[in-house]
Design a protein around this motif. Structure first.
Motif, PDB file in Angstrom:
ATOM      1  N   THR A 175       1.944   9.177  -6.142  1.00 14.28           N
ATOM      2  CA  THR A 175       2.514  10.634  -5.844  1.00 14.28           C
ATOM      3  C   THR A 175       3.502  11.001  -7.232  1.00 14.28           C
ATOM      4  O   THR A 175       3.297  12.066  -7.552  1.00 14.28           O
ATOM      5  CB  THR A 175       3.191  10.605  -4.583  1.00 14.28           C
ATOM      6  N   PHE A 176       4.220   9.994  -7.282  1.00 12.90           N
ATOM      7  CA  PHE A 176       5.393  10.105  -8.548  1.00 12.90           C
ATOM      8  C   PHE A 176       4.721  10.403  -9.604  1.00 12.90           C
ATOM      9  O   PHE A 176       5.026  11.524 -10.320  1.00 12.90           O
ATOM     10  CB  PHE A 176       6.062   8.810  -8.705  1.00 12.90           C
ATOM     11  N   GLN A 197       0.947  -1.248  -0.074  1.00 11.69           N
ATOM     12  CA  GLN A 197       0.055   0.077   0.057  1.00 11.69           C
ATOM     13  C   GLN A 197       0.980   1.109  -0.004  1.00 11.69           C
ATOM     14  O   GLN A 197       0.528   2.255  -0.649  1.00 11.69           O
ATOM     15  CB  GLN A 197      -0.968  -0.119   1.140  1.00 11.69           C
ATOM     16  N   LEU A 198       1.865   1.375   0.780  1.00 15.99           N
ATOM     17  CA  LEU A 198       2.716   2.280   1.018  1.00 15.99           C
ATOM     18  C   LEU A 198       3.449   2.485  -0.528  1.00 15.99           C
ATOM     19  O   LEU A 198       3.676   3.701  -1.255  1.00 15.99           O
ATOM     20  CB  LEU A 198       3.984   1.961   1.888  1.00 15.99           C
ATOM     21  N   TYR A 199       3.937   1.465  -1.232  1.00 23.46           N
ATOM     22  CA  TYR A 199       4.627   1.525  -2.488  1.00 23.46           C
ATOM     23  C   TYR A 199       3.437   2.061  -3.505  1.00 23.46           C
ATOM     24  O   TYR A 199       4.198   3.003  -4.093  1.00 23.46           O
ATOM     25  CB  TYR A 199       5.074   0.162  -2.667  1.00 23.46           C
ATOM     26  N   LYS A 200       2.322   1.791  -3.404  1.00 19.60           N
ATOM     27  CA  LYS A 200       1.389   2.132  -4.446  1.00 19.60           C
ATOM     28  C   LYS A 200       1.019   3.750  -4.142  1.00 19.60           C
ATOM     29  O   LYS A 200       0.982   4.431  -4.990  1.00 19.60           O
ATOM     30  CB  LYS A 200       0.184   1.569  -4.249  1.00 19.60           C
TER      31      LYS A 200
END
Length: 179
Positions: A174-175, A166-169
């Motif tokens: 954001t990127f 979830q953090l990675y997604k």
């Protein structure tokens, strides 16, 4: 992923059991004297993705180890383990969490609090409700395991895999929004 807690609460046994898919539980476990790196890829629940865990299993007494300072520079997720029959190991989780958060100021680090040794029912001193409330208060997930009885030993890692995914997604989204 730092795996932190006091000595003899079962964190090494939990990590080894996870790495070996429940293949063995070593009854006469030698206390971790340094830092062991365990690596394993697992599927993220409810997705077609997988994550690779690099688990740094460190001796519980090594709170201010210089080597740990280096490993803790950029943690992704945290697993705190305590022994449900040892109130001090539960109370010490606050120290471990404070140490990590001081090391990673401004970072959101998802984590899980794990109550181990639930097979020792008659010796239990830390109740599930108490631990769940502490975990909620500190933004952690909570689960209980019995490594000895091979019960629920994969749960903490599945929780962490989902949290990291979830953090990675969110970081990817954001990127893309900045591009």
């Amino acid at each position: 992923m730092p795996g932190k807690c006091d000595p003899a609460v079962g964190k090494s046994a939990l990590a080894q059991m996870f790495r070996n898919d429940g293949a063995h539980f070593q009854k006469n476990y030698t206390l971790t004297t340094g830092i062991e790196l365990l690596v394993k890829a697992i599927s993220v629940p409810e997705t077609s993705d997988s994550v690779e865990f690099f688990i740094f299993d460190s001796a519980g007494k090594d709170l201010f180890s210089e080597m740990l300072e280096k490993l803790w520079e950029q943690p992704n997720v945290l697993c705190l383990v305590y022994d449900v029959t040892n109130e001090q190991s539960f109370n010490n989780c606050a120290k471990w969490l404070e140490k990590l958060r001081a090391q990673a100021v401004g970072m959101h680090i998802p984590g899980v609090l794990v109550g181990n040794k639930t097979d020792l029912v008659g010796r239990r001193v830390v109740e599930q409700k108490q631990a769940q409330e502490w975990a909620d208060k500190h933004g952690l997930e909570y689960c209980e395991t019995s490594v000895k009885e091979m019960k629920n030993f994969e749960a903490p890692f599945n929780i962490l895999a989902k949290s990291f995914h979830q953090l990675y997604k969110e970081k990817v989204e954001t990127f893309h929004s900045l591009a």
